[in-house]
Motif scaffolding. Sequence first.
Motif, PDB file in Angstrom:
ATOM      1  N   PRO A  68       0.791  -1.233   0.000  1.00 26.58           N
ATOM      2  CA  PRO A  68       0.000   0.000   0.000  1.00 26.58           C
ATOM      3  C   PRO A  68       0.822   1.281   0.000  1.00 26.58           C
ATOM      4  CG  PRO A  68      -0.193  -1.141   2.089  1.00 26.58           C
ATOM      5  CD  PRO A  68       0.545  -2.056   1.187  1.00 26.58           C
ATOM      6  N   VAL A  69       0.219   2.295  -0.546  1.00 26.97           N
ATOM      7  CA  VAL A  69       0.852   3.600  -0.680  1.00 26.97           C
ATOM      8  C   VAL A  69      -0.106   4.653  -0.121  1.00 26.97           C
ATOM      9  CG1 VAL A  69       1.532   5.312  -2.396  1.00 26.97           C
ATOM     10  CG2 VAL A  69       2.191   2.939  -2.714  1.00 26.97           C
ATOM     11  N   THR A  70       0.402   5.546   0.706  1.00 26.86           N
ATOM     12  CA  THR A  70      -0.434   6.606   1.281  1.00 26.86           C
ATOM     13  C   THR A  70      -0.744   7.665   0.229  1.00 26.86           C
ATOM     14  OG1 THR A  70       0.703   6.272   3.370  1.00 26.86           O
ATOM     15  CG2 THR A  70      -0.534   8.334   3.143  1.00 26.86           C
ATOM     16  N   THR A  71      -1.980   8.120   0.198  1.00 27.02           N
ATOM     17  CA  THR A  71      -2.315   9.267  -0.637  1.00 27.02           C
ATOM     18  C   THR A  71      -2.423  10.479   0.275  1.00 27.02           C
ATOM     19  OG1 THR A  71      -3.565   7.880  -2.149  1.00 27.02           O
ATOM     20  CG2 THR A  71      -4.001  10.233  -2.238  1.00 27.02           C
ATOM     21  N   PRO A  72      -1.475  11.442   0.162  1.00 28.31           N
ATOM     22  CA  PRO A  72      -1.558  12.606   1.046  1.00 28.31           C
ATOM     23  C   PRO A  72      -2.876  13.339   0.802  1.00 28.31           C
ATOM     24  CG  PRO A  72       0.454  12.633  -0.309  1.00 28.31           C
ATOM     25  CD  PRO A  72      -0.416  11.555  -0.828  1.00 28.31           C
ATOM     26  N   VAL A  80      -2.032   7.467  -5.924  1.00 30.49           N
ATOM     27  CA  VAL A  80      -1.069   6.670  -6.692  1.00 30.49           C
ATOM     28  C   VAL A  80      -1.777   5.474  -7.316  1.00 30.49           C
ATOM     29  CG1 VAL A  80       0.871   5.074  -6.417  1.00 30.49           C
ATOM     30  CG2 VAL A  80       0.970   7.340  -5.396  1.00 30.49           C
ATOM     31  N   ASN A  81      -2.677   4.888  -6.543  1.00 32.32           N
ATOM     32  CA  ASN A  81      -3.354   3.682  -7.016  1.00 32.32           C
ATOM     33  C   ASN A  81      -4.235   3.987  -8.213  1.00 32.32           C
ATOM     34  OD1 ASN A  81      -2.336   2.184  -4.740  1.00 32.32           O
ATOM     35  ND2 ASN A  81      -3.677   3.534  -3.572  1.00 32.32           N
ATOM     36  N   VAL A  82      -4.981   5.084  -8.105  1.00 30.22           N
ATOM     37  CA  VAL A  82      -5.859   5.456  -9.219  1.00 30.22           C
ATOM     38  C   VAL A  82      -5.015   5.784 -10.454  1.00 30.22           C
ATOM     39  CG1 VAL A  82      -7.577   7.143 -10.010  1.00 30.22           C
ATOM     40  CG2 VAL A  82      -7.691   6.260  -7.671  1.00 30.22           C
ATOM     41  N   HIS A 259      -6.074  -3.564   1.689  1.00 36.93           N
ATOM     42  CA  HIS A 259      -5.878  -2.556   2.745  1.00 36.93           C
ATOM     43  C   HIS A 259      -4.923  -1.435   2.344  1.00 36.93           C
ATOM     44  CE1 HIS A 259      -1.858  -3.954   3.929  1.00 36.93           C
ATOM     45  NE2 HIS A 259      -2.305  -5.200   3.933  1.00 36.93           N
ATOM     46  N   GLY A 260      -4.936  -0.373   3.163  1.00 35.59           N
ATOM     47  CA  GLY A 260      -4.073   0.770   2.938  1.00 35.59           C
ATOM     48  C   GLY A 260      -2.787   0.676   3.750  1.00 35.59           C
ATOM     49  N   SER A 261      -2.128   1.817   3.927  1.00 32.46           N
ATOM     50  CA  SER A 261      -0.790   1.827   4.522  1.00 32.46           C
ATOM     51  C   SER A 261      -0.802   1.812   6.053  1.00 32.46           C
ATOM     52  CB  SER A 261      -0.029   3.056   4.021  1.00 32.46           C
ATOM     53  OG  SER A 261      -0.789   4.219   4.308  1.00 32.46           O
ATOM     54  N   ALA A 262      -1.991   1.748   6.640  1.00 34.95           N
ATOM     55  CA  ALA A 262      -2.165   1.602   8.095  1.00 34.95           C
ATOM     56  C   ALA A 262      -1.179   2.438   8.915  1.00 34.95           C
ATOM     57  CB  ALA A 262      -2.077   0.123   8.484  1.00 34.95           C
ATOM     58  N   PRO A 263      -1.186   3.760   8.765  1.00 35.47           N
ATOM     59  CA  PRO A 263      -0.209   4.582   9.495  1.00 35.47           C
ATOM     60  C   PRO A 263      -0.316   4.424  11.007  1.00 35.47           C
ATOM     61  CG  PRO A 263      -1.846   5.959   8.326  1.00 35.47           C
ATOM     62  CD  PRO A 263      -2.055   4.552   7.876  1.00 35.47           C
ATOM     63  N   ASP A 264      -1.489   3.998  11.481  1.00 33.27           N
ATOM     64  CA  ASP A 264      -1.663   3.841  12.942  1.00 33.27           C
ATOM     65  C   ASP A 264      -0.789   2.732  13.533  1.00 33.27           C
ATOM     66  OD1 ASP A 264      -3.330   2.127  11.407  1.00 33.27           O
ATOM     67  OD2 ASP A 264      -4.735   1.842  13.060  1.00 33.27           O
ATOM     68  N   ILE A 265      -0.342   1.770  12.713  1.00 37.57           N
ATOM     69  CA  ILE A 265       0.508   0.701  13.272  1.00 37.57           C
ATOM     70  C   ILE A 265       1.877   0.630  12.580  1.00 37.57           C
ATOM     71  CG2 ILE A 265      -1.380  -0.728  14.175  1.00 37.57           C
ATOM     72  CD1 ILE A 265      -1.049  -2.511  11.646  1.00 37.57           C
ATOM     73  N   ALA A 271       2.034  -5.549  11.897  1.00 36.73           N
ATOM     74  CA  ALA A 271       1.148  -5.631  10.728  1.00 36.73           C
ATOM     75  C   ALA A 271       1.052  -7.080  10.254  1.00 36.73           C
ATOM     76  CB  ALA A 271       1.700  -4.760   9.604  1.00 36.73           C
ATOM     77  N   ASN A 272      -0.101  -7.427   9.765  1.00 32.53           N
ATOM     78  CA  ASN A 272      -0.317  -8.772   9.234  1.00 32.53           C
ATOM     79  C   ASN A 272       0.063  -8.787   7.749  1.00 32.53           C
ATOM     80  OD1 ASN A 272      -1.247 -11.243   8.475  1.00 32.53           O
ATOM     81  ND2 ASN A 272      -3.309 -10.991   9.309  1.00 32.53           N
ATOM     82  N   PRO A 273       1.036  -9.598   7.360  1.00 34.10           N
ATOM     83  CA  PRO A 273       1.442  -9.628   5.946  1.00 34.10           C
ATOM     84  C   PRO A 273       0.561 -10.546   5.091  1.00 34.10           C
ATOM     85  CG  PRO A 273       2.889 -11.036   7.222  1.00 34.10           C
ATOM     86  CD  PRO A 273       1.895 -10.468   8.192  1.00 34.10           C
TER      87      PRO A 273
HETATM   88  P1  NAI Z   1      -6.017   1.133   6.127  1.00 29.03           P
HETATM   89  O1  NAI Z   1      -6.443  -0.049   5.330  1.00 29.03           O
HETATM   90  O2  NAI Z   1      -4.617   1.558   5.988  1.00 29.03           O
HETATM   91  O3  NAI Z   1      -6.304   0.852   7.686  1.00 29.03           O
HETATM   92  C1  NAI Z   1      -7.592   0.601   8.222  1.00 29.03           C
HETATM   93  C2  NAI Z   1      -7.452  -0.158   9.545  1.00 29.03           C
HETATM   94  O4  NAI Z   1      -7.054  -1.512   9.278  1.00 29.03           O
HETATM   95  C3  NAI Z   1      -6.371   0.417  10.461  1.00 29.03           C
HETATM   96  O5  NAI Z   1      -6.786   0.318  11.792  1.00 29.03           O
HETATM   97  C4  NAI Z   1      -5.165  -0.474  10.219  1.00 29.03           C
HETATM   98  O6  NAI Z   1      -4.291  -0.569  11.321  1.00 29.03           O
HETATM   99  C5  NAI Z   1      -5.828  -1.821   9.911  1.00 29.03           C
HETATM  100  N1  NAI Z   1      -5.000  -2.606   8.980  1.00 29.03           N
HETATM  101  C6  NAI Z   1      -4.872  -2.384   7.650  1.00 29.03           C
HETATM  102  N2  NAI Z   1      -4.021  -3.271   7.131  1.00 29.03           N
HETATM  103  C7  NAI Z   1      -3.599  -4.058   8.140  1.00 29.03           C
HETATM  104  C8  NAI Z   1      -2.685  -5.162   8.215  1.00 29.03           C
HETATM  105  N3  NAI Z   1      -2.035  -5.634   7.152  1.00 29.03           N
HETATM  106  N4  NAI Z   1      -2.456  -5.725   9.428  1.00 29.03           N
HETATM  107  C9  NAI Z   1      -3.111  -5.288  10.499  1.00 29.03           C
HETATM  108  N5  NAI Z   1      -3.994  -4.252  10.496  1.00 29.03           N
HETATM  109  C10 NAI Z   1      -4.228  -3.645   9.324  1.00 29.03           C
HETATM  110  O7  NAI Z   1      -7.017   2.326   5.723  1.00 29.03           O
HETATM  111  P2  NAI Z   1      -6.906   3.893   5.977  1.00 29.03           P
HETATM  112  O8  NAI Z   1      -6.405   4.165   7.343  1.00 29.03           O
HETATM  113  O9  NAI Z   1      -8.222   4.408   5.552  1.00 29.03           O
HETATM  114  O10 NAI Z   1      -5.850   4.401   4.905  1.00 29.03           O
HETATM  115  C11 NAI Z   1      -4.505   4.752   5.209  1.00 29.03           C
HETATM  116  C12 NAI Z   1      -3.813   5.220   3.933  1.00 29.03           C
HETATM  117  O11 NAI Z   1      -3.739   4.146   2.987  1.00 29.03           O
HETATM  118  C13 NAI Z   1      -4.504   6.378   3.210  1.00 29.03           C
HETATM  119  O12 NAI Z   1      -3.536   7.305   2.785  1.00 29.03           O
HETATM  120  C14 NAI Z   1      -5.145   5.726   1.989  1.00 29.03           C
HETATM  121  O13 NAI Z   1      -5.243   6.615   0.912  1.00 29.03           O
HETATM  122  C15 NAI Z   1      -4.154   4.617   1.703  1.00 29.03           C
HETATM  123  N6  NAI Z   1      -4.727   3.477   0.983  1.00 29.03           N
HETATM  124  C16 NAI Z   1      -3.927   2.884   0.059  1.00 29.03           C
HETATM  125  C17 NAI Z   1      -4.380   1.774  -0.624  1.00 29.03           C
HETATM  126  C18 NAI Z   1      -3.447   1.133  -1.593  1.00 29.03           C
HETATM  127  O14 NAI Z   1      -2.284   1.498  -1.672  1.00 29.03           O
HETATM  128  N7  NAI Z   1      -3.919   0.164  -2.367  1.00 29.03           N
HETATM  129  C19 NAI Z   1      -5.715   1.201  -0.395  1.00 29.03           C
HETATM  130  C20 NAI Z   1      -6.454   1.878   0.634  1.00 29.03           C
HETATM  131  C21 NAI Z   1      -5.972   2.983   1.294  1.00 29.03           C
END
Ligand code: NAI
Length: 333
Positions: A68-72, A80-82, A259-265, A271-273
């Motif tokens: 995953p890649v963060t979109t600022p 980036v994904n789009v 899933h996204g880049s999960a900045p919270d963890i 993180a679960n791979p």
């Molecule tokens: P997120 O999917 O990153 O996280 C949502 C929740 O799920 C969080 O609490 C996170 O800790 C948990 N989580 C996600 N993946 C996990 C993993 N592998 N293991 C354990 N816990 C996991 O969604 P959020 O917070 O809405 O987005 C964060 C950033 O990611 C944003 O900048 C968004 O634009 C980007 N994003 C990128 C995607 C991609 O690159 N394909 C897809 C979705 C979001």
Amino acid sequence: MQTVTLIPGDGIGPEITEAVVYILKAAGAQIEWDVQSAGADVIEIEGTPLPDRVIDSIKKNKVALKAPVTTPIGKGFRSVNVQLRKALDLYANLRPCKNIEGIKTKFNNVDLVIVRENTEDLYAGIERQIDEETAESIKIITKKASLRIAEFAFNYAVKNNRKTVHAVSKANICKLTDGLFLNCTREISQKYPQIEYKEILVDNLCMQLVQNPEKFDVLVLPNLYGDIVSDLCAGLIGGLGVAQGANIGLQAAVFEPVHGSAPDIKGQNKANPTALLLSAIEMLKYIGQNATAQKIENALFKTIKEEKVITPDLNGNALTIEFTKEIIKNLPL
Ligand code: NAI
């Protein structure tokens, strides 16, 4: 040996990428990685989160594994994904959702596949501020994109022994746009009499998915509904940590977790791979390394089923690295 573009992404991306690369190497995958950084971390150096070299690399190698890649938010950069999906015309987003033994969820009979149109709808990014109090976003649906995503869904159904395709829309409200989408899915369904064709409104679908998900097989949806329903379905099988995906076009395929880049963890080694690993397993099958894919899948499912060494999102307390090593331990010799 196959060369594959590897985008480690940012946030938890690099941590889960390291784990997956480690597991694929231990399993004997015949892959040479062409590592391409992208996302928030490269903006300062290259002025964009998606430099051309990343797209060029995927065009050359035709296959990529992407974390995953963060979109600022609010900094003027498009996702980036789009952008990637658009630049490579990765028109089909494929998200299989199946229960994994050992992961406790409300249902144990989920086995459905989401086929999401990936290039248009509200994601075309055509928006404008009309005045201070009004903004507008334009929903684009074309016959060309709808026909090809419908064809992809039916073709996938036939090749994977699926029985039913549901076309999902809100055609009662979006009469012209979703109406066009449905006309196209109907037209393509005629070519596949062996597959049962049904239609459902997206709101009704959501209600039924959280009550009887086993009723659904293949779902084909325009972009926005597909995005939302994908996360709902990820929740049905244990959450974002275990939901895989692929973006497929005629010239290239990019495999990535939902899933996204999960900045919270980020940086906490918890993180679960699994979602990225499942995406890598699909990628191995796509490039014809089926035996290695099967070996890794068995080791992953065994590790999860044993429940001894699993990550916190699956109610365990293992670190990413411990979970990774356990999967490698469970690989057949
Ligand atoms: P997120 O999917 O990153 O996280 C949502 C929740 O799920 C969080 O609490 C996170 O800790 C948990 N989580 C996600 N993946 C996990 C993993 N592998 N293991 C354990 N816990 C996991 O969604 P959020 O917070 O809405 O987005 C964060 C950033 O990611 C944003 O900048 C968004 O634009 C980007 N994003 C990128 C995607 C991609 O690159 N394909 C897809 C979705 C979001």
